[in-house]
Design a protein around this motif. Structure first.
Motif, PDB file in Angstrom:
ATOM      1  N   LEU A 122      85.482  77.357  60.596  1.00 46.77           N
ATOM      2  CA  LEU A 122      85.220  76.126  61.336  1.00 46.77           C
ATOM      3  C   LEU A 122      85.492  76.301  62.818  1.00 46.77           C
ATOM      4  O   LEU A 122      84.648  75.962  63.663  1.00 46.77           O
ATOM      5  CB  LEU A 122      86.088  74.996  60.770  1.00 46.77           C
ATOM      6  N   TYR A 123      86.654  76.862  63.167  1.00 46.27           N
ATOM      7  CA  TYR A 123      87.037  76.948  64.583  1.00 46.27           C
ATOM      8  C   TYR A 123      86.297  78.057  65.324  1.00 46.27           C
ATOM      9  O   TYR A 123      86.057  77.941  66.525  1.00 46.27           O
ATOM     10  CB  TYR A 123      88.558  77.113  64.701  1.00 46.27           C
ATOM     11  N   VAL A 124      85.920  79.128  64.605  1.00 46.81           N
ATOM     12  CA  VAL A 124      85.069  80.142  65.237  1.00 46.81           C
ATOM     13  C   VAL A 124      83.723  79.529  65.601  1.00 46.81           C
ATOM     14  O   VAL A 124      83.200  79.724  66.704  1.00 46.81           O
ATOM     15  CB  VAL A 124      84.868  81.357  64.298  1.00 46.81           C
ATOM     16  N   GLY A 125      83.157  78.765  64.663  1.00 51.06           N
ATOM     17  CA  GLY A 125      81.892  78.094  64.936  1.00 51.06           C
ATOM     18  C   GLY A 125      82.006  77.095  66.070  1.00 51.06           C
ATOM     19  O   GLY A 125      81.125  77.019  66.937  1.00 51.06           O
ATOM     20  N   LEU A 126      83.096  76.323  66.090  1.00 54.03           N
ATOM     21  CA  LEU A 126      83.295  75.340  67.158  1.00 54.03           C
ATOM     22  C   LEU A 126      83.408  76.009  68.516  1.00 54.03           C
ATOM     23  O   LEU A 126      82.903  75.488  69.522  1.00 54.03           O
ATOM     24  CB  LEU A 126      84.546  74.499  66.868  1.00 54.03           C
ATOM     25  N   ASP A 127      84.090  77.142  68.568  1.00 55.75           N
ATOM     26  CA  ASP A 127      84.162  77.891  69.831  1.00 55.75           C
ATOM     27  C   ASP A 127      82.768  78.232  70.335  1.00 55.75           C
ATOM     28  O   ASP A 127      82.456  78.053  71.514  1.00 55.75           O
ATOM     29  CB  ASP A 127      84.987  79.171  69.649  1.00 55.75           C
ATOM     30  N   SER A 128      81.923  78.729  69.442  1.00 53.12           N
ATOM     31  CA  SER A 128      80.559  79.105  69.825  1.00 53.12           C
ATOM     32  C   SER A 128      79.755  77.895  70.285  1.00 53.12           C
ATOM     33  O   SER A 128      79.079  77.934  71.316  1.00 53.12           O
ATOM     34  CB  SER A 128      79.847  79.780  68.649  1.00 53.12           C
ATOM     35  N   ILE A 151      72.126  62.466  83.358  1.00 53.72           N
ATOM     36  CA  ILE A 151      71.885  63.254  82.138  1.00 53.72           C
ATOM     37  C   ILE A 151      73.183  63.438  81.349  1.00 53.72           C
ATOM     38  O   ILE A 151      73.240  63.153  80.153  1.00 53.72           O
ATOM     39  CB  ILE A 151      71.271  64.618  82.489  1.00 53.72           C
ATOM     40  N   MET A 152      74.225  63.914  82.025  1.00 48.50           N
ATOM     41  CA  MET A 152      75.500  64.197  81.354  1.00 48.50           C
ATOM     42  C   MET A 152      76.380  62.955  81.365  1.00 48.50           C
ATOM     43  O   MET A 152      77.494  62.959  81.882  1.00 48.50           O
ATOM     44  CB  MET A 152      76.192  65.382  82.024  1.00 48.50           C
ATOM     45  N   ASN A 153      75.885  61.894  80.778  1.00 57.22           N
ATOM     46  CA  ASN A 153      76.683  60.663  80.690  1.00 57.22           C
ATOM     47  C   ASN A 153      77.686  60.787  79.551  1.00 57.22           C
ATOM     48  O   ASN A 153      77.632  61.725  78.734  1.00 57.22           O
ATOM     49  CB  ASN A 153      75.768  59.450  80.488  1.00 57.22           C
ATOM     50  N   SER A 154      78.627  59.856  79.497  1.00 56.06           N
ATOM     51  CA  SER A 154      79.713  59.931  78.517  1.00 56.06           C
ATOM     52  C   SER A 154      79.186  59.881  77.078  1.00 56.06           C
ATOM     53  O   SER A 154      79.750  60.519  76.181  1.00 56.06           O
ATOM     54  CB  SER A 154      80.707  58.792  78.752  1.00 56.06           C
ATOM     55  N   ARG A 155      78.113  59.142  76.868  1.00 54.43           N
ATOM     56  CA  ARG A 155      77.543  59.047  75.511  1.00 54.43           C
ATOM     57  C   ARG A 155      77.005  60.391  75.053  1.00 54.43           C
ATOM     58  O   ARG A 155      77.258  60.824  73.922  1.00 54.43           O
ATOM     59  CB  ARG A 155      76.447  57.992  75.485  1.00 54.43           C
ATOM     60  N   LEU A 156      76.248  61.079  75.922  1.00 55.26           N
ATOM     61  CA  LEU A 156      75.700  62.387  75.551  1.00 55.26           C
ATOM     62  C   LEU A 156      76.819  63.399  75.339  1.00 55.26           C
ATOM     63  O   LEU A 156      76.767  64.195  74.394  1.00 55.26           O
ATOM     64  CB  LEU A 156      74.742  62.885  76.636  1.00 55.26           C
ATOM     65  N   CYS A 157      77.835  63.374  76.196  1.00 53.73           N
ATOM     66  CA  CYS A 157      78.950  64.310  76.048  1.00 53.73           C
ATOM     67  C   CYS A 157      79.646  64.117  74.706  1.00 53.73           C
ATOM     68  O   CYS A 157      79.960  65.087  74.002  1.00 53.73           O
ATOM     69  CB  CYS A 157      79.947  64.123  77.192  1.00 53.73           C
ATOM     70  N   GLY A 158      79.873  62.866  74.341  1.00 52.27           N
ATOM     71  CA  GLY A 158      80.490  62.588  73.051  1.00 52.27           C
ATOM     72  C   GLY A 158      79.630  63.036  71.888  1.00 52.27           C
ATOM     73  O   GLY A 158      80.133  63.591  70.900  1.00 52.27           O
ATOM     74  N   LEU A 159      78.325  62.826  71.993  1.00 49.42           N
ATOM     75  CA  LEU A 159      77.406  63.234  70.927  1.00 49.42           C
ATOM     76  C   LEU A 159      77.344  64.750  70.787  1.00 49.42           C
ATOM     77  O   LEU A 159      77.252  65.280  69.668  1.00 49.42           O
ATOM     78  CB  LEU A 159      76.007  62.680  71.200  1.00 49.42           C
ATOM     79  N   LEU A 160      77.396  65.463  71.911  1.00 53.50           N
ATOM     80  CA  LEU A 160      77.367  66.925  71.858  1.00 53.50           C
ATOM     81  C   LEU A 160      78.606  67.486  71.161  1.00 53.50           C
ATOM     82  O   LEU A 160      78.509  68.422  70.358  1.00 53.50           O
ATOM     83  CB  LEU A 160      77.255  67.494  73.279  1.00 53.50           C
ATOM     84  N   VAL A 161      79.767  66.902  71.460  1.00 50.56           N
ATOM     85  CA  VAL A 161      80.999  67.350  70.806  1.00 50.56           C
ATOM     86  C   VAL A 161      80.972  66.980  69.322  1.00 50.56           C
ATOM     87  O   VAL A 161      81.351  67.787  68.462  1.00 50.56           O
ATOM     88  CB  VAL A 161      82.240  66.739  71.498  1.00 50.56           C
ATOM     89  N   LEU A 162      80.515  65.769  69.016  1.00 50.42           N
ATOM     90  CA  LEU A 162      80.416  65.343  67.616  1.00 50.42           C
ATOM     91  C   LEU A 162      79.458  66.230  66.831  1.00 50.42           C
ATOM     92  O   LEU A 162      79.750  66.632  65.696  1.00 50.42           O
ATOM     93  CB  LEU A 162      79.958  63.883  67.551  1.00 50.42           C
ATOM     94  N   ALA A 163      78.319  66.562  67.441  1.00 51.80           N
ATOM     95  CA  ALA A 163      77.345  67.442  66.784  1.00 51.80           C
ATOM     96  C   ALA A 163      77.953  68.825  66.532  1.00 51.80           C
ATOM     97  O   ALA A 163      77.708  69.436  65.479  1.00 51.80           O
ATOM     98  CB  ALA A 163      76.086  67.559  67.637  1.00 51.80           C
ATOM     99  N   SER A 164      78.757  69.306  67.459  1.00 54.69           N
ATOM    100  CA  SER A 164      79.421  70.599  67.284  1.00 54.69           C
ATOM    101  C   SER A 164      80.357  70.563  66.082  1.00 54.69           C
ATOM    102  O   SER A 164      80.381  71.500  65.262  1.00 54.69           O
ATOM    103  CB  SER A 164      80.206  70.961  68.548  1.00 54.69           C
ATOM    104  N   TRP A 165      81.118  69.490  65.943  1.00 51.66           N
ATOM    105  CA  TRP A 165      82.025  69.355  64.800  1.00 51.66           C
ATOM    106  C   TRP A 165      81.259  69.243  63.487  1.00 51.66           C
ATOM    107  O   TRP A 165      81.646  69.869  62.480  1.00 51.66           O
ATOM    108  CB  TRP A 165      82.931  68.134  64.986  1.00 51.66           C
ATOM    109  N   ILE A 166      80.196  68.465  63.478  1.00 55.91           N
ATOM    110  CA  ILE A 166      79.416  68.298  62.250  1.00 55.91           C
ATOM    111  C   ILE A 166      78.813  69.626  61.802  1.00 55.91           C
ATOM    112  O   ILE A 166      78.908  70.009  60.628  1.00 55.91           O
ATOM    113  CB  ILE A 166      78.306  67.243  62.450  1.00 55.91           C
TER     114      ILE A 166
END
Length: 329
Positions: A122-128, A151-166
């Motif tokens: 999980l954490y190796v993938g999250l790093d990538s 472009i880099m608004n707070s909503r997109l930043c949150g979604l990018l991190v959430l997508a990484s975790w998923i």
């Protein structure tokens, strides 16, 4: 909802499942490093020091970013997430190794081994994923500076991190659920200091063809995909920097992504070096020693790279060390 359902399904599967074999195994043996008994205290001291430095360094980065409002930007939001993941990453493997050295034991339970493997993947993938997201952030900042805040608004930043975790959870759960289906015999010695996926698969008595296919396919699609995304972003960044007329402008643009580029180079060079060398030598103990580079050394060095090569972080650290607060400046 699908993300949480899948995660809880894996957890319940791990808790209630017995290994499907005739011997009903309950534990593995982590052989660790092939060193003399007299060197064990030295190894313990080295890894304990590295672990504490990693924890303190990454916690300090997170604390500095939280306390200073001028660091509340997308770049430092992603950096704080990377530091958190690095803390979790190194905590997945090192504490168990230290306990085994201290107690002179090599045992890890079956459930503990699968759990450790799950979180390591999980954490190796999250790093990538986070490194790729940070590369995209630098791409937008340098190639589209006028539209960066839009472009880099707070909503997109949150979604990018959430997508990484998923994606990280789904990737890790897939491998772990497939390992849970394997049959193990009496050879339960893992020539490593943690439960590494490839080592566990090779201990199985049952057919592992599908596991091998999924493992290598996932490495190519996810690891290679993230690296491709990073290289593409930097190809565009280099083109944009070359178009800048002034030398000062070029330096300023490059300095904003130099720390990230250093971390990317360190992470991918060490991880690729480990697996290429292990594939060439077929020496498991050499692979375990080399794995220290990206499992322990890289998370330890990341805070130093960002603090030494980033003016904003250095300024914030000086303010924190001098007792200044945001209001007192």
């Amino acid at each position: 909802m699908f993300f949480f359902s899948f995660f809880f399904f894996f957890c319940s599967r791990l808790i209630h499942m017995e290994p499907d074999n005739d011997t009903h195994i309950s534990e593995f043996l982590l052989l660790g490093f092939s060193v003399e008994h007299g060197l064990q205290p030295f190894i313990f001291g080295v890894f304990l020091s590295m672990y504490l430095i990693t924890m303190l360094g990454n916690l300090l980065i997170i604390l500095v970013i939280i306390m200073h409002s001028h660091l509340h930007t997308p770049m430092y939001f992603f950096l704080s997430n990377l530091s958190f993941v690095d803390i979790c990453f190194v905590s997945t493997t090192v504490p168990k190794m230290l306990v085994n050295i201290q107690t002179q034991s090599k045992v890890i339970s079956y459930t503990g081994c699968i759990t450790q493997m799950y979180f390591f993947i999980l954490y190796v993938g999250l790093d990538s994923f986070l490194l790729m997201v940070m590369a995209y952030d630098r791409f937008v900042a340098i190639c589209h500076p006028l539209h960066y805040s839009v472009i880099m608004n707070s909503r997109l930043c949150g979604l990018l991190v959430l997508a990484s975790w998923i994606l990280g959870v789904l990737h890790s759960s897939l491998h772990s659920l497939m390992v849970l289906q394997l049959t193990f015999c009496t050879d339960l010695e893992i020539p490593h200091f943690f439960c590494e996926l490839n080592q566990i698969i090779h201990l199985a008595c049952s057919d592992t063809f599908l596991n091998d296919i999924v493992m290598y396919l996932a490495a190519v699609l996810l690891g290679g995909g993230c690296l491709t995304g990073i290289l593409y972003s930097y190809s565009k960044i280099v083109s944009s920097i070359r178009a800048i007329s002034s030398a000062q402008g070029k330096y300023k643009a490059f300095s904003t992504c130099s720390s990230h580029l250093s971390v990317v180079s360190l992470f991918y060079c060490t991880s690729l070096g480990v697996y290429l060398s292990s594939a060439a030598t077929h020496n498991s103990h050499s692979s375990a020693t080399a794995s220290v580079m990206y499992t322990v050394v890289t998370p330890m060095l990341n805070p130093f790279i960002y603090s030494l090569r980033n003016k904003d972080i250095k300024r914030a650290l000086k303010d924190l060390g001098g007792g200044k607060t945001e209001e007192g400046q």
